[in-house]
Scaffold this motif. Structure first.
Motif, PDB file in Angstrom:
ATOM      1  N   GLU A 113     -53.818 -33.355  16.844  1.00  0.00           N
ATOM      2  CA  GLU A 113     -52.339 -33.790  16.799  1.00  0.00           C
ATOM      3  C   GLU A 113     -51.487 -32.602  16.411  1.00  0.00           C
ATOM      4  OE1 GLU A 113     -49.785 -37.234  15.335  1.00  0.00           O
ATOM      5  OE2 GLU A 113     -51.694 -37.554  15.233  1.00  0.00           O
ATOM      6  N   LEU A 114     -51.858 -32.087  15.453  1.00  0.00           N
ATOM      7  CA  LEU A 114     -51.134 -30.816  14.585  1.00  0.00           C
ATOM      8  C   LEU A 114     -51.068 -29.983  15.715  1.00  0.00           C
ATOM      9  CD1 LEU A 114     -52.603 -30.774  11.083  1.00  0.00           C
ATOM     10  CD2 LEU A 114     -50.474 -31.798  11.739  1.00  0.00           C
ATOM     11  N   TYR A 115     -52.209 -29.440  16.334  1.00  0.00           N
ATOM     12  CA  TYR A 115     -52.156 -28.448  17.536  1.00  0.00           C
ATOM     13  C   TYR A 115     -51.146 -28.617  18.659  1.00  0.00           C
ATOM     14  CZ  TYR A 115     -53.481 -25.667  21.388  1.00  0.00           C
ATOM     15  OH  TYR A 115     -53.410 -24.783  22.262  1.00  0.00           O
ATOM     16  N   GLU A 116     -51.341 -29.686  19.146  1.00  0.00           N
ATOM     17  CA  GLU A 116     -50.299 -30.220  20.263  1.00  0.00           C
ATOM     18  C   GLU A 116     -49.008 -30.270  20.051  1.00  0.00           C
ATOM     19  OE1 GLU A 116     -51.179 -30.849  23.171  1.00  0.00           O
ATOM     20  OE2 GLU A 116     -53.051 -30.689  22.808  1.00  0.00           O
ATOM     21  N   GLU A 117     -48.576 -30.126  18.496  1.00  0.00           N
ATOM     22  CA  GLU A 117     -47.071 -30.047  18.087  1.00  0.00           C
ATOM     23  C   GLU A 117     -46.838 -28.295  17.708  1.00  0.00           C
ATOM     24  OE1 GLU A 117     -43.943 -31.557  14.930  1.00  0.00           O
ATOM     25  OE2 GLU A 117     -45.876 -32.518  15.144  1.00  0.00           O
ATOM     26  N   ALA A 118     -47.933 -27.800  17.076  1.00  0.00           N
ATOM     27  CA  ALA A 118     -47.586 -26.432  16.812  1.00  0.00           C
ATOM     28  C   ALA A 118     -47.677 -25.352  17.801  1.00  0.00           C
ATOM     29  CB  ALA A 118     -48.945 -25.892  15.965  1.00  0.00           C
TER      30      ALA A 118
ATOM     31  N   LEU B 235     -46.229 -25.574  20.761  1.00  0.00           N
ATOM     32  CA  LEU B 235     -45.092 -25.539  21.390  1.00  0.00           C
ATOM     33  C   LEU B 235     -43.780 -24.998  20.710  1.00  0.00           C
ATOM     34  CD1 LEU B 235     -45.109 -29.441  22.915  1.00  0.00           C
ATOM     35  CD2 LEU B 235     -45.761 -27.379  24.153  1.00  0.00           C
ATOM     36  N   MET B 236     -44.088 -24.607  19.339  1.00  0.00           N
ATOM     37  CA  MET B 236     -43.107 -24.038  18.382  1.00  0.00           C
ATOM     38  C   MET B 236     -43.031 -22.579  18.680  1.00  0.00           C
ATOM     39  SD  MET B 236     -44.146 -26.417  15.186  1.00  0.00           S
ATOM     40  CE  MET B 236     -43.000 -25.814  14.175  1.00  0.00           C
TER      41      MET B 236
END
Length: 222
Positions: A185-190, A192-193
């Motif tokens: 879940e952290l990867y899916e957000e990171a 895109l940053m």
């Protein structure tokens, strides 16, 4: 095999020398048992994911495009992003060690050039940038890179805890299993940053790190 090698806690980059502020947290009785250790390790994991993790991913992409200038820009950006001297010392010391090892493992002109710039103080040589480069060179994708990076952050804290907090190996492995479940879940957000999206607002961690710089504890490097 390369993923296992680069993620191994015995990989010779000096992670065992640092506690990420846990030493002071333990001394101040902020982290004193399994539940407080889990909260501390989760905070470290989230802070790393949205700062170091983002830079590692972006470096991986830049390296695959053979964009050396972007790699160095990311390196300098991350170093300036660090709030305290201890974090800067840790990331640059480990980054240089990894770069020195990488030039022996791989025939890479970009990594060799980056190491030379580190030696001549042209760039700080942060650890996530080194990870991004070596994982890309080793043929490991960015998601595995991110997972390895997060594992390293969490495991650094939990390994240190066995030396300065009243917890057992059972406790630390249960915490590792819990936090590992959160990594995707952290990867899916990171993923895109961009650098301007990075955030690491855990002021308690930075306060503990600043105290550790001048603290009397000497089990870990400060």
């Amino acid at each position: 095999m390369r993923l296992l090698q680069f993620t191994d806690s015995a990989f010779p980059v000096g992670t065992f020398s640092f506690s990420n502020g846990l030493e002071t947290a333990s001394f101040e009785k902020i982290v004193k048992d399994a539940s407080t250790l889990e909260a501390f390790a989760r905070a470290q994991s989230h802070q790393a994911a949205f700062s170091d993790g983002v830079i590692a991913i972006l470096t991986h992409r830049a390296f695959l495009k053979n964009n050396f200038d972007e790699c160095e820009e990311l390196d300098k950006y991350l170093f300036m992003f660090k709030m305290n001297n201890e974090a800067r010392q840790m990331t640059s010391r480990m980054g240089k060690k990894l770069a020195e090892l990488a030039v022996r493992l791989f025939d890479s002109e970009l990594i060799y050039k980056w190491l030379e710039d580190i030696k001549h103080n042209k760039t700080p040589g942060t650890y996530p940038v080194a990870q991004g480069m070596i994982f890309a060179q080793g043929g490991i994708d960015e998601k595995d890179l991110f997972c390895s990076h997060q594992y390293g952050v969490i495991n650094m804290v939990l390994s240190a805890a066995l030396r300065c907090v009243k917890v057992s190996h059972y406790d630390t492995q249960i915490i590792l299993e819990k936090l590992s479940e959160e990594t995707e879940e952290l990867y899916e957000e990171a993923r895109l940053m961009q650098p301007e999206d990075m955030n690491a607002f855990f002021p308690q961690l930075d306060i503990l790190a600043s105290l550790h710089e001048k603290g009397n504890m000497r089990m870990f490097m400060n």
